[in-house]
Enzyme design. Structure first.
Site, PDB file in Angstrom:
ATOM      1  N   GLU A 127       7.390   4.135   2.593  1.00 51.46           N
ATOM      2  CA  GLU A 127       7.365   2.981   3.507  1.00 51.46           C
ATOM      3  C   GLU A 127       8.722   2.298   3.702  1.00 51.46           C
ATOM      4  O   GLU A 127       8.807   1.073   3.717  1.00 51.46           O
ATOM      5  CB  GLU A 127       6.331   1.953   3.015  1.00 51.46           C
ATOM      6  CG  GLU A 127       4.926   2.523   2.940  1.00 51.46           C
ATOM      7  CD  GLU A 127       3.873   1.492   2.533  1.00 51.46           C
ATOM      8  OE1 GLU A 127       4.230   0.369   2.141  1.00 51.46           O
ATOM      9  OE2 GLU A 127       2.676   1.820   2.619  1.00 51.46           O
ATOM     10  N   ASN A 171       7.127   9.415   2.672  1.00 49.39           N
ATOM     11  CA  ASN A 171       5.740   9.032   2.958  1.00 49.39           C
ATOM     12  C   ASN A 171       5.697   7.679   3.676  1.00 49.39           C
ATOM     13  O   ASN A 171       6.404   6.744   3.293  1.00 49.39           O
ATOM     14  CB  ASN A 171       4.998   8.916   1.609  1.00 49.39           C
ATOM     15  CG  ASN A 171       3.498   8.797   1.725  1.00 49.39           C
ATOM     16  OD1 ASN A 171       2.854   9.622   2.358  1.00 49.39           O
ATOM     17  ND2 ASN A 171       2.926   7.772   1.090  1.00 49.39           N
ATOM     18  N   HIS A 208      -3.702   5.692   7.404  1.00 50.37           N
ATOM     19  CA  HIS A 208      -4.723   4.646   7.265  1.00 50.37           C
ATOM     20  C   HIS A 208      -5.142   4.266   8.691  1.00 50.37           C
ATOM     21  O   HIS A 208      -4.414   3.559   9.390  1.00 50.37           O
ATOM     22  CB  HIS A 208      -4.158   3.439   6.514  1.00 50.37           C
ATOM     23  CG  HIS A 208      -3.805   3.752   5.097  1.00 50.37           C
ATOM     24  ND1 HIS A 208      -4.757   4.081   4.158  1.00 50.37           N
ATOM     25  CD2 HIS A 208      -2.605   3.815   4.464  1.00 50.37           C
ATOM     26  CE1 HIS A 208      -4.157   4.318   2.996  1.00 50.37           C
ATOM     27  NE2 HIS A 208      -2.855   4.170   3.160  1.00 50.37           N
ATOM     28  N   GLU A 236      -2.894   9.720   2.538  1.00 53.60           N
ATOM     29  CA  GLU A 236      -3.710   8.557   2.130  1.00 53.60           C
ATOM     30  C   GLU A 236      -4.804   8.293   3.151  1.00 53.60           C
ATOM     31  O   GLU A 236      -5.109   7.142   3.490  1.00 53.60           O
ATOM     32  CB  GLU A 236      -2.817   7.306   1.987  1.00 53.60           C
ATOM     33  CG  GLU A 236      -1.665   7.496   1.018  1.00 53.60           C
ATOM     34  CD  GLU A 236      -0.822   6.238   0.813  1.00 53.60           C
ATOM     35  OE1 GLU A 236      -1.272   5.142   1.195  1.00 53.60           O
ATOM     36  OE2 GLU A 236       0.279   6.368   0.265  1.00 53.60           O
ATOM     37  N   ASP A 238      -7.759   7.405   5.288  1.00 51.18           N
ATOM     38  CA  ASP A 238      -9.035   6.678   5.325  1.00 51.18           C
ATOM     39  C   ASP A 238      -9.194   6.144   6.743  1.00 51.18           C
ATOM     40  O   ASP A 238      -8.208   5.791   7.392  1.00 51.18           O
ATOM     41  CB  ASP A 238      -9.181   5.601   4.238  1.00 51.18           C
ATOM     42  CG  ASP A 238      -8.041   4.594   4.153  1.00 51.18           C
ATOM     43  OD1 ASP A 238      -7.189   4.546   5.065  1.00 51.18           O
ATOM     44  OD2 ASP A 238      -8.017   3.831   3.160  1.00 51.18           O
TER      45      ASP A 238
HETATM   46  C1  XIL Z   1      -2.836   0.511  -2.487  1.00 54.15           C
HETATM   47  C2  XIL Z   1      -3.933   0.712  -3.515  1.00 54.15           C
HETATM   48  O1  XIL Z   1      -4.966   1.470  -2.940  1.00 54.15           O
HETATM   49  C3  XIL Z   1      -4.453  -0.617  -3.998  1.00 54.15           C
HETATM   50  O2  XIL Z   1      -5.341  -0.434  -5.096  1.00 54.15           O
HETATM   51  C4  XIL Z   1      -3.299  -1.530  -4.439  1.00 54.15           C
HETATM   52  O3  XIL Z   1      -3.797  -2.800  -4.754  1.00 54.15           O
HETATM   53  C5  XIL Z   1      -2.257  -1.635  -3.341  1.00 54.15           C
HETATM   54  O4  XIL Z   1      -1.824  -0.335  -2.990  1.00 54.15           O
HETATM   55  N1  XIL Z   1       0.186   2.522   1.071  1.00 54.15           N
HETATM   56  C6  XIL Z   1       0.482   3.128  -0.122  1.00 54.15           C
HETATM   57  C7  XIL Z   1      -0.445   2.996  -1.266  1.00 54.15           C
HETATM   58  O5  XIL Z   1       1.468   3.878  -0.213  1.00 54.15           O
HETATM   59  O6  XIL Z   1       0.224   2.995  -2.499  1.00 54.15           O
HETATM   60  C8  XIL Z   1      -1.292   1.748  -1.147  1.00 54.15           C
HETATM   61  O7  XIL Z   1      -2.252   1.769  -2.200  1.00 54.15           O
HETATM   62  C9  XIL Z   1      -1.946   1.686   0.209  1.00 54.15           C
HETATM   63  C10 XIL Z   1      -0.915   1.640   1.306  1.00 54.15           C
END
Ligand code: XIL
Length: 303
Positions: A127, A171, A208, A236, A238
């Protein structure tokens, strides 16, 4: 094949889930993980605040719990993440430029060193790009402020030295649309790294999403990164929503990956809606009672 992992393996891919060590006392959770998935990303346990809460003192207990379970099942492990502005212990914020540089390299060396040979791919930098703004703008962080934009390159060079056999990924989220400024910025960075011999092996699309927000050019986006000579992983995934619309969105994302040879695997950001970080969005493949959702069937069919 009757499970996500086995279906993905038919084309040489993995299908993983983010796992939280704190839920491993839930036997249904672990049983679902073991049955369906052949890869894992520790959800929080490898982050800087978890692994180096004070300078120079490293803790791997909860990450090790996930890693040893995964290894006993022959799963691929994604390391997440080494250099990120989030979940950063406060001591890092107080460092001078020289101290931050050595702390970053030391963190990479220790965390990657502890897991050397065990990690399929590391999210080396997470990020770093800004939302909105012009192509290529980075988000302001302690890393840009003290080290400048070159911190990304420095991190990747240190990572290659620390574990030469791990794939090194950049990422990010909101880099799913092929033409978005943020995507163009990451694309240009990867192209530049490849041209100058800066080590990078993969791009992670966090993805996401919600059921209405899967870009129409999502597959084209994966293909354009792959054409630069890197692997692409959905890291990641979802997708907020429900029913057939959510299932359709999952199907499209899955097909986009399987259509591109260098899209090597997919990871969903959790197993059950019950434990999702997006509470209320119900974005995962199993409901709160570990029942398969329509989205699960759509993914299995598409793999
Ligand atoms: C999130 C986790 O799922 C949570 O449990 C935590 O509180 C915050 O982080 N991008 C990322 C992940 O790279 O590490 C994040 O994970 C979600 C967004």
């Amino acid at each position: 094949a009757g499970t996500l992992g086995a279906a993905a393996a038919q084309s040489g891919r993995y299908y993983g889930a983010a796992i939280a060590a704190g839920h491993m006392n839930d036997s249904t959770y672990v049983a679902t993980w073991d049955r369906e998935y052949n890869a894992v990303t520790p959800e929080n346990e490898m982050k800087w605040d978890a692994t180096e809460p004070s300078r120079g003192s490293f803790r791997f207990t909860s990450a090790d719990q996930i890693v040893s379970h995964a290894q006993s099942k022959g799963m691929k492990i994604r390391g997440h993440t080494l250099v990120w502005h989030g979940q950063l212990p406060s001591w890092v914020g107080g460092l001078s430029t020289n101290d931050l540089r050595s702390a970053m390299v030391n963190h990479i060396n220790n965390v990657m060193g502890h897991y050397k040979g065990k990690i399929y791919a590391w999210d080396v930098v997470n990020e770093a790009f800004a939302d909105g703004g012009s192509v290529g703008s980075l988000r302001s962080s302690i890393f840009t402020q003290k080290l400048g934009n070159g911190f990304i390159e420095e991190a990747f060079r240190a990572a290659r030295a620390a574990d030469p056999n791990a794939k090194l990924c950049y990422n990010d989220y909101n880099i799913d649309d092929a033409n978005a400024n943020k995507t163009r910025g990451v694309y240009n960075m990867v192209k530049d790294f490849k041209a100058r011999g800066v080590p990078i092996d993969c791009v992670g699309l966090q993805s996401h999403l919600s059921q209405g927000s899967v870009p129409s050019n999502y597959q084209q986006n994966i293909a354009q990164f792959a054409a630069l000579g890197v692997d692409v992983q959905i890291t990641e995934l979802d997708i907020g929503g429900s029913g057939s619309a959510q299932a359709d969105a999952y199907r499209r994302v899955t097909q986009a990956c399987t259509a591109v040879p260098r899209c090597t695997g997919m990871t969903v950001w959790g197993i059950t809606d019950k434990y999702s970080w997006r509470s209320g969005d119900n974005p995962l493949l199993f409901d709160g009672n570990f029942n398969k959702k329509q989205a699960y069937t759509a993914v299995l069919d598409a793999l």
